[in-house]
Structures are given as structure tokens and as C-alpha cells.
Write a protein that holds these residues in place. Structure first.
Motif, PDB file in Angstrom:
ATOM      1  N   GLN A  36       0.943  -1.238   0.114  1.00  0.00           N
ATOM      2  CA  GLN A  36       0.071   0.096   0.112  1.00  0.00           C
ATOM      3  C   GLN A  36       0.988   1.330   0.041  1.00  0.00           C
ATOM      4  O   GLN A  36       1.915   1.194   0.604  1.00  0.00           O
ATOM      5  CB  GLN A  36      -0.938   0.155   1.261  1.00  0.00           C
ATOM      6  N   THR A  37       0.637   2.192  -0.721  1.00  0.00           N
ATOM      7  CA  THR A  37       1.217   3.534  -0.778  1.00  0.00           C
ATOM      8  C   THR A  37       1.455   3.999   0.494  1.00  0.00           C
ATOM      9  O   THR A  37       0.612   4.249   1.482  1.00  0.00           O
ATOM     10  CB  THR A  37       0.700   4.522  -1.734  1.00  0.00           C
ATOM     11  N   SER A  39       3.347   2.646   3.045  1.00  0.00           N
ATOM     12  CA  SER A  39       3.754   1.711   4.004  1.00  0.00           C
ATOM     13  C   SER A  39       5.167   1.309   4.215  1.00  0.00           C
ATOM     14  O   SER A  39       5.533   0.593   5.016  1.00  0.00           O
ATOM     15  CB  SER A  39       2.922   0.492   3.792  1.00  0.00           C
ATOM     16  N   ILE A 153       1.294  -3.504   4.354  1.00  0.00           N
ATOM     17  CA  ILE A 153       0.068  -2.708   4.622  1.00  0.00           C
ATOM     18  C   ILE A 153       0.128  -1.877   5.724  1.00  0.00           C
ATOM     19  O   ILE A 153       1.147  -2.086   6.708  1.00  0.00           O
ATOM     20  CB  ILE A 153      -1.144  -3.642   4.832  1.00  0.00           C
ATOM     21  N   ARG A 159       0.501   5.783   6.897  1.00  0.00           N
ATOM     22  CA  ARG A 159       0.729   6.000   5.580  1.00  0.00           C
ATOM     23  C   ARG A 159       0.613   7.666   5.144  1.00  0.00           C
ATOM     24  O   ARG A 159       1.677   7.963   4.328  1.00  0.00           O
ATOM     25  CB  ARG A 159      -0.132   5.346   4.482  1.00  0.00           C
ATOM     26  N   GLU A 182      -2.297   4.351  -5.535  1.00  0.00           N
ATOM     27  CA  GLU A 182      -3.014   3.326  -5.216  1.00  0.00           C
ATOM     28  C   GLU A 182      -4.047   2.720  -6.674  1.00  0.00           C
ATOM     29  O   GLU A 182      -3.887   1.546  -7.069  1.00  0.00           O
ATOM     30  CB  GLU A 182      -4.176   3.389  -3.856  1.00  0.00           C
ATOM     31  N   ASN A 186      -3.374  -0.339  -8.809  1.00  0.00           N
ATOM     32  CA  ASN A 186      -4.669  -1.406  -8.938  1.00  0.00           C
ATOM     33  C   ASN A 186      -4.678  -1.722 -10.523  1.00  0.00           C
ATOM     34  O   ASN A 186      -5.225  -2.733 -10.989  1.00  0.00           O
ATOM     35  CB  ASN A 186      -5.899  -0.616  -8.143  1.00  0.00           C
ATOM     36  N   ASP A 198      -5.185  -6.893  -3.357  1.00  0.00           N
ATOM     37  CA  ASP A 198      -5.613  -7.400  -2.092  1.00  0.00           C
ATOM     38  C   ASP A 198      -5.831  -8.610  -2.005  1.00  0.00           C
ATOM     39  O   ASP A 198      -6.266  -9.113  -0.892  1.00  0.00           O
ATOM     40  CB  ASP A 198      -6.637  -6.231  -1.694  1.00  0.00           C
TER      41      ASP A 198
END
Length: 235
Positions: A36-37, A39, A153, A159, A182, A186, A198
Motif C-alpha cells: 500500500q502506498t 507503507s 499494509i 501512510r 493506489e 490497481n 488485495d
């Protein structure tokens, strides 16, 4: 974020593995990190390399970090030694091209950036002693027995703080950056590899860097990796 000297380390790694490419070598693990951006993938990777470098066999062959920027730079410049490029293209390694074509669904008319990146990620993973962040690397290398997949995460507040500190953003700017990154990641994974980032079944370990320090995350990954691949490490 492209660390100073990181690309030079990448080139040194490629040059090292291009020497006597046909010589049978011990196969070392490859780590992929999906995150995750915000993290802390770079910070965790940096600490992880320090741990593994001290415990791995043949320390003169160093662990090396590759992320999107570094892989893109390699692809764009494509200043790879002839031995390395021929190594990619030789018939005896056709399974790499076959895997790329299978992953991308069709054989492209020409080598696109995605196609080149996928080829290079597969080869880097095959060499081992690499930490590859993003670019669908966990999906690309999923069938390689030496691959080990991590998902990082963290809570959004953690974050946001990290992104603000790294890029000197306001809270609003950090939120917009996270949302944009994100969405792009994705889309990249879904468009090219038909996977959801995810999906927990894609990973060996999912770690919350909001609950553990970056150093603790690195130790958890290192211990698990050493347990899984004990023959590659010093007792």
C-alpha cells in the motif's frame, strides 16, 4: 523515489550475473514486495538487505533492490551487457518468453515497456538475491520455486504521515498522492495480469508496518525467508 546510487547497484548486479552466464550457479531466493502506498517498502527493503547480506552465502554476490523507477530506467536505457541480453533471447530460455506471453495473454507485436519489464523481472528473479517492489512482480514470479512474496499494509494515518515526511507534502497533497498511486497500481495489475493486489492468496506473508517498526518488519521477513530456504544461508 530513486535512491542515490541505486541504479549503479542495479548495473553492478546485472554485470555480475552476466559473467559466465552459462555456468550453473546456486539458486538464491527472490523477494517480491507489493505494498500500500506509504507503507514503507523502501525502508523495509533497505533494512532487509542489511540483514540478509550478513547471513547469506557468497556475500560478494550482493542482494539488490529493484523498484518501478529502477526497472523502468533499465528498460529505457537498455544498456545491458551483450551476454545478458543474449541470455534473455536464447532458445534454451524460451520458457521465460513463454511465461511472459502467458501472463500478458497474447504475444505483442513488439516489446512494449510492460513486456520488457516482465522479461527483466523474470530474469532478475531467476538470478535471485533480489528484492523487487511492485510492477506485478509477485504475479510474474508466482511459478518460480525461489520466489517469496510479501504484502506491506498500514493504516491510512500511518501512510499519510510517511508520505508527508518523505515528499514534504501537506496532508491533502499526501492523500491525493496515495489515492492516485493506489489507483494506478490497481489498474496496472488488473489490466496486465488480471489480479487484485488485495488478494491475500498471492502472498506468503502480509505485514502491517503500522503495528511493527520497519526494522521489525525486515526481521520478520528475513526469519521466514531463512526458514524456507535454509540452504542459502549461513547457520
Amino acid at each position: 523515489m530513486l535512491a542515490i546510487g541505486a541504479y549503479e547497484k542495479c548495473k553492478q548486479y546485472i554485470n555480475l550475473h552476466s559473467i559466465d552466464a552459462d555456468t550453473k550457479k546456486e539458486i538464491f531466493p527472490c523477494i517480491t514486495i507489493s505494498r500500500q502506498t506509504g507503507s514503507g517498502s523502501y525502508e523495509v527493503s533497505e533494512k532487509l538487505i542489511n540483514i540478509l547480506q550478513k547471513k547469506t552465502k557468497h556475500p560478494d554476490n550482493p542482494w539488490t533492490y529493484f523498484n518501478k523507477d529502477l526497472i523502468t530506467k533499465v528498460v529505457e536505457e537498455f544498456k545491458l551487457p551483450k551476454v545478458f541480453t543474449s541470455y534473455l533471447m536464447e532458445d534454451k530460455y524460451n520458457h521465460i518468453s513463454d511465461a511472459v506471453n502467458e501472463l500478458l495473454g497474447v504475444k505483442p507485436a513488439e516489446w512494449t515497456i510492460v513486456h520488457k519489464s516482465t522479461e527483466i523481472i523474470l530474469q532478475l528473479a531467476r538470478y535471485g538475491k533480489t528484492i523487487i517492489v511492485g510492477r506485478g512482480s509477485n504475479v510474474i514470479t508466482s511459478k518460480l520455486p525461489n520466489s517469496f512474496h510479501i504484502r506491506l499494509i498500514a493504516p491510512i494515518d500511518h501512510r499519510l504521515k510517511h508520505v508527508q515526511e518523505v515528499f514534504k507534502f501537506s496532508k491533502q497533497e499526501a492523500m491525493e498522492y496515495i489515492k492516485r498511486e493506489e489507483a494506478n497500481r490497481n489498474k496496472y495489475l488488473k489490466s496486465h495480469f488480471f489480479r487484485e493486489p488485495d488478494d491475500p492468496t498471492l502472498y506468503h506473508i502480509i505485514i502491517n508496518s503500522g503495528k511493527l517498526s520497519y526494522e521489525e518488519c525486515a526481521f520478520v521477513i528475513a526469519e521466514a525467508l531463512i526458514k524456507k530456504f535454509p540452504n542459502n544461508f549461513i547457520e
